[in-house]
Design a protein around this motif. Structure first.
Motif, PDB file in Angstrom:
ATOM      1  N   SER A 130       0.830  -1.211   0.000  1.00 45.14           N
ATOM      2  CA  SER A 130       0.000   0.000   0.000  1.00 45.14           C
ATOM      3  C   SER A 130       0.860   1.255   0.000  1.00 45.14           C
ATOM      4  O   SER A 130       0.606   2.198  -0.764  1.00 45.14           O
ATOM      5  CB  SER A 130      -0.925  -0.004   1.219  1.00 45.14           C
ATOM      6  OG  SER A 130      -1.770  -1.133   1.218  1.00 45.14           O
ATOM      7  N   ILE A 131       1.882   1.283   0.847  1.00 47.44           N
ATOM      8  CA  ILE A 131       2.737   2.466   0.966  1.00 47.44           C
ATOM      9  C   ILE A 131       3.538   2.700  -0.313  1.00 47.44           C
ATOM     10  O   ILE A 131       3.721   3.848  -0.750  1.00 47.44           O
ATOM     11  CB  ILE A 131       3.674   2.309   2.173  1.00 47.44           C
ATOM     12  CG1 ILE A 131       2.870   2.399   3.477  1.00 47.44           C
ATOM     13  CG2 ILE A 131       4.766   3.371   2.159  1.00 47.44           C
ATOM     14  CD1 ILE A 131       3.670   2.068   4.718  1.00 47.44           C
ATOM     15  N   LEU A 132       4.007   1.644  -0.948  1.00 51.60           N
ATOM     16  CA  LEU A 132       4.871   1.784  -2.121  1.00 51.60           C
ATOM     17  C   LEU A 132       4.107   2.016  -3.414  1.00 51.60           C
ATOM     18  O   LEU A 132       4.583   2.750  -4.297  1.00 51.60           O
ATOM     19  CB  LEU A 132       5.753   0.534  -2.272  1.00 51.60           C
ATOM     20  CG  LEU A 132       6.808   0.305  -1.179  1.00 51.60           C
ATOM     21  CD1 LEU A 132       7.498  -1.029  -1.402  1.00 51.60           C
ATOM     22  CD2 LEU A 132       7.818   1.443  -1.171  1.00 51.60           C
ATOM     23  N   ILE A 133       2.940   1.421  -3.557  1.00 55.02           N
ATOM     24  CA  ILE A 133       2.267   1.405  -4.855  1.00 55.02           C
ATOM     25  C   ILE A 133       1.008   2.265  -4.888  1.00 55.02           C
ATOM     26  O   ILE A 133       0.870   3.156  -5.725  1.00 55.02           O
ATOM     27  CB  ILE A 133       1.923  -0.041  -5.266  1.00 55.02           C
ATOM     28  CG1 ILE A 133       3.204  -0.862  -5.419  1.00 55.02           C
ATOM     29  CG2 ILE A 133       1.119  -0.052  -6.566  1.00 55.02           C
ATOM     30  CD1 ILE A 133       2.966  -2.319  -5.761  1.00 55.02           C
ATOM     31  N   TYR A 134       0.082   2.019  -3.981  1.00 51.39           N
ATOM     32  CA  TYR A 134      -1.254   2.600  -4.122  1.00 51.39           C
ATOM     33  C   TYR A 134      -1.408   3.954  -3.428  1.00 51.39           C
ATOM     34  O   TYR A 134      -1.962   4.897  -4.007  1.00 51.39           O
ATOM     35  CB  TYR A 134      -2.304   1.622  -3.577  1.00 51.39           C
ATOM     36  CG  TYR A 134      -2.388   0.324  -4.333  1.00 51.39           C
ATOM     37  CD1 TYR A 134      -3.190   0.199  -5.463  1.00 51.39           C
ATOM     38  CD2 TYR A 134      -1.671  -0.790  -3.916  1.00 51.39           C
ATOM     39  CE1 TYR A 134      -3.268  -1.001  -6.163  1.00 51.39           C
ATOM     40  CE2 TYR A 134      -1.738  -1.998  -4.611  1.00 51.39           C
ATOM     41  CZ  TYR A 134      -2.539  -2.089  -5.728  1.00 51.39           C
ATOM     42  OH  TYR A 134      -2.603  -3.262  -6.426  1.00 51.39           O
ATOM     43  N   LEU A 135      -0.962   4.055  -2.184  1.00 51.57           N
ATOM     44  CA  LEU A 135      -1.233   5.247  -1.385  1.00 51.57           C
ATOM     45  C   LEU A 135      -0.696   6.541  -1.987  1.00 51.57           C
ATOM     46  O   LEU A 135      -1.401   7.559  -1.974  1.00 51.57           O
ATOM     47  CB  LEU A 135      -0.678   5.047   0.035  1.00 51.57           C
ATOM     48  CG  LEU A 135      -1.059   6.109   1.060  1.00 51.57           C
ATOM     49  CD1 LEU A 135      -2.573   6.193   1.201  1.00 51.57           C
ATOM     50  CD2 LEU A 135      -0.415   5.785   2.411  1.00 51.57           C
ATOM     51  N   PRO A 136       0.542   6.592  -2.536  1.00 52.66           N
ATOM     52  CA  PRO A 136       1.012   7.855  -3.115  1.00 52.66           C
ATOM     53  C   PRO A 136       0.114   8.370  -4.234  1.00 52.66           C
ATOM     54  O   PRO A 136      -0.097   9.579  -4.367  1.00 52.66           O
ATOM     55  CB  PRO A 136       2.407   7.485  -3.649  1.00 52.66           C
ATOM     56  CG  PRO A 136       2.840   6.326  -2.828  1.00 52.66           C
ATOM     57  CD  PRO A 136       1.586   5.542  -2.567  1.00 52.66           C
TER      58      PRO A 136
END
Length: 591
Positions: A109-115
């Motif tokens: 989530s932190i690396l791919i989707y959230l940003p």
């Protein structure tokens, strides 16, 4: 073929009578009263949640701690508190692998989707699909979310209402409207701020109940060492079985892979999660919230699994199901609590308050985000664009009331549908898989287009439905069943009559219908991605220019240029042209 046999049960296993004392009523009522006061405070003082942003996003000024508490609380319902221990007791502790799954979920989530989602500045997470693809794709995803919530929330209410009704003797039909009314009230007038802070309160109560159950259980079963040895002897800890059989739910792969994909979908495509993660001021805060959310979920799930192991240690030689002490799996934990600590004043009230707190926090959080989704994706298309923020807020509150009433009414229908819980879980996997597929295509695949996303989602949903619905039907007829871990009645000490129905599995059931329910989200995801990417590559002429900020930072086009002697990074054509124009203008002025 029915078989009747005579077995004995110890006197300590006699039927447990449940009754509320005045201590219990005080504890339970206090929790509801404080929840109402929180809603009154945020609804009647300060800004009074007079704008849509304030009502849905808390003005993007929420702090990480209450957001994390609310995220964890909103995903811990009576299903977790009552269902997980019962499943561990019957099928083993494979669900414990969700702790490892949450670590993977947080990282992905932190690396791919959230940003991408945070920088997209959306109120409804499904607004991203409109920016990336088109409105049709967004409406389809919002519809899936609304349907899944309407099917899920009545179950969230029904399970704790059933526990409260059993504990007090008050008719379920009277309990449900009162409790739901309280939740609808503070959610309606207080908005996200009331939801977050009541979730924090209720989560604290839930932790108190779960912690009390754990401590008393460890003492009653002779310590953690005895619990662990009993679990090993009873095959409850065979969680590292690397068998690749996809029809099994008790091996290593099914819960790890299945729960990873399910929770990636919930964390990044479910409006309830994303709405709260976007309500903090900065992306850094959102990443911290995601990380601590994963830790918090791991701790609570571990507590639920340990509760199941403790219950097994207590009844390892005298199964309460075979002893006819309880009939349903969700009755196991209340029965256990009253068995080991029914004589402690106030404990029943704390426990029922904890179960209800979990249900209320889930209901309030999902009602709030459901109102935002329905308004943004459906109602806003039918009203004037010139309406004031206060009018928008009133529309949102009205939607909360309507959805809350619908869910309350459905409780009275669901109580007569014994197979509705597995059906609702199936619907969760059916919608989560296609939803994750559409978002992943948009975020990670530059060549994915609107036709691919829409038809991929539709076909993925249709195909997974054709798998889940017949499976649920065969299970309801007893033609397919999950093998249970061994139980015993050798330690029982008084006579009872046991009726056991031996149901033969239908040998003619196709193997595909025996696939573990853990894989439903993964199957829906793969089908959606496969169909969607094929359609996208076959219709490349319809591909529109993609805004780089709608793609994951991992695949964005990144170019380098020099500005004032320093390497400058830009990732869109507009930024590059602006940089070149700016440098040219400075060069001309120097001449």
């Amino acid at each position: 073929m029915d078989q009747t046999e005579l077995t004995t049960i110890p006197s300590t296993m006699s039927p447990v009578t449940v009754s509320f004392s005045w201590y219990d009523y005080v504890i339970f009522s206090a929790m509801l009263a404080i929840s109402v006061m929180i809603g009154l405070y945020f609804g009647c003082f300060g800004t009074k949640q007079s704008s849509a942003s304030e009502y849905l996003m808390g003005g993007k000024k929420m702090h990480v701690f209450p957001i994390v508490m609310s995220l964890v609380a909103s995903h811990i319902s009576g299903i977790t508190l009552l269902g997980v221990p019962a499943d561990v007791y019957k099928y083993g502790a494979g669900y414990w692998l969700c702790v490892l799954a949450f670590m993977i979920v947080a990282a992905v989530s932190i690396l791919i989707y959230l940003p991408v989602l945070f920088n997209a500045e959306v109120t409804s997470v499904y607004e991203y699909l409109e920016k990336r693809f088109d409105q049709k794709t967004r409406v389809f995803s919002s519809f899936l979310f609304a349907v899944s919530q309407v099917l899920f929330l009545p179950i969230v209410v029904y399970i704790p209402a059933l526990a409260f009704s059993a504990a007090t003797g008050i008719n379920l039909h009277l309990v449900t409207p009162v409790i739901c009314g309280v939740c609808i009230f503070y959610t309606t007038i207080g908005g996200l701020k009331a939801v977050v802070w009541t979730d924090t309160l209720q989560f604290t109560v839930t932790l108190g109940a779960a912690g009390t159950v754990l401590v008393l259980g460890v003492k009653a079963t002779g310590g953690l060492g005895n619990v662990w040895s009993k679990a090993v002897e009873g095959n409850r800890l065979d969680i590292f079985d690397l068998d690749l059989d996809v029809t099994r739910s008790d091996n290593f792969w099914a819960p790890l892979v299945g729960l990873t994909f399910l929770w990636i979908a919930w964390t990044n495509t479910n409006q309830g999660c994303v709405q709260k993660l976007l309500s903090v001021p900065t992306l850094k805060d959102a990443k911290f919230a995601t990380f601590y959310y994963g830790l918090g979920m791991g701790v609570v799930k571990t507590a639920s699994v340990m509760t199941g192991l403790i219950i097994y240690a207590r009844y390892s030689d005298c199964d309460p199901f075979l002893a006819n002490q309880i009939k349903r799996k969700d009755q196991l934990l209340p029965y256990y609590v009253l068995d080991v600590a029914g004589n402690i004043p106030g404990l029943s009230g704390l426990f029922i308050a904890g179960v209800f707190s979990a249900g209320l926090s889930t209901l309030s959080a999902h009602l709030n985000c459901l109102s935002g989704t329905i308004y943004e994706d459906f109602v806003s298309k039918c009203v004037s664009r010139d309406i004031t923020e206060k009018t928008k807020s009133n529309y949102l509150k009205l939607i909360v009331v309507i959805c809350g009433v619908v869910c309350t009414v459905l409780v009275f229908i669901f109580e007569h549908l014994g197979g509705i819980l597995p059906l609702a879980i199936g619907f969760g996997g059916m919608t989560a898989g296609p939803m994750l597929g559409m978002f992943t295509m948009g975020i990670l695949f530059r060549r994915a287009n609107c036709k691919g996303a829409f038809y991929g989602g539709v076909v993925g949903l249709a195909l997974i439905t054709c798998l889940v619905m017949p499976t649920k039907y065969l299970q309801s007829r007893g033609m397919i069943h999950a093998p249970e871990k061994p139980v015993s009645v050798e330690g029982c000490a008084f006579n009872f009559t046991q009726h056991s129905n031996s149901t033969t599995e239908d040998n003619y059931a196709l193997a595909i219908f025996k696939i573990s329910f853990y894989y439903y989200t993964l199957i829906g995801f793969v089908l959606t991605m496969l169909v969607g990417l094929i359609v996208s590559y076959c219709t490349e002429e319809d591909q529109k220019i993609v805004d780089e900020e709608l793609l994951s930072p991992m695949i964005r086009h990144t170019d380098l240029d020099y500005k004032n002697g320093v390497i400058t990074e830009y990732n869109t054509v507009e930024k590059a042209l602006h940089l070149v124009t700016d440098n040219s203008a400075k060069g001309d002025s120097a001449l």
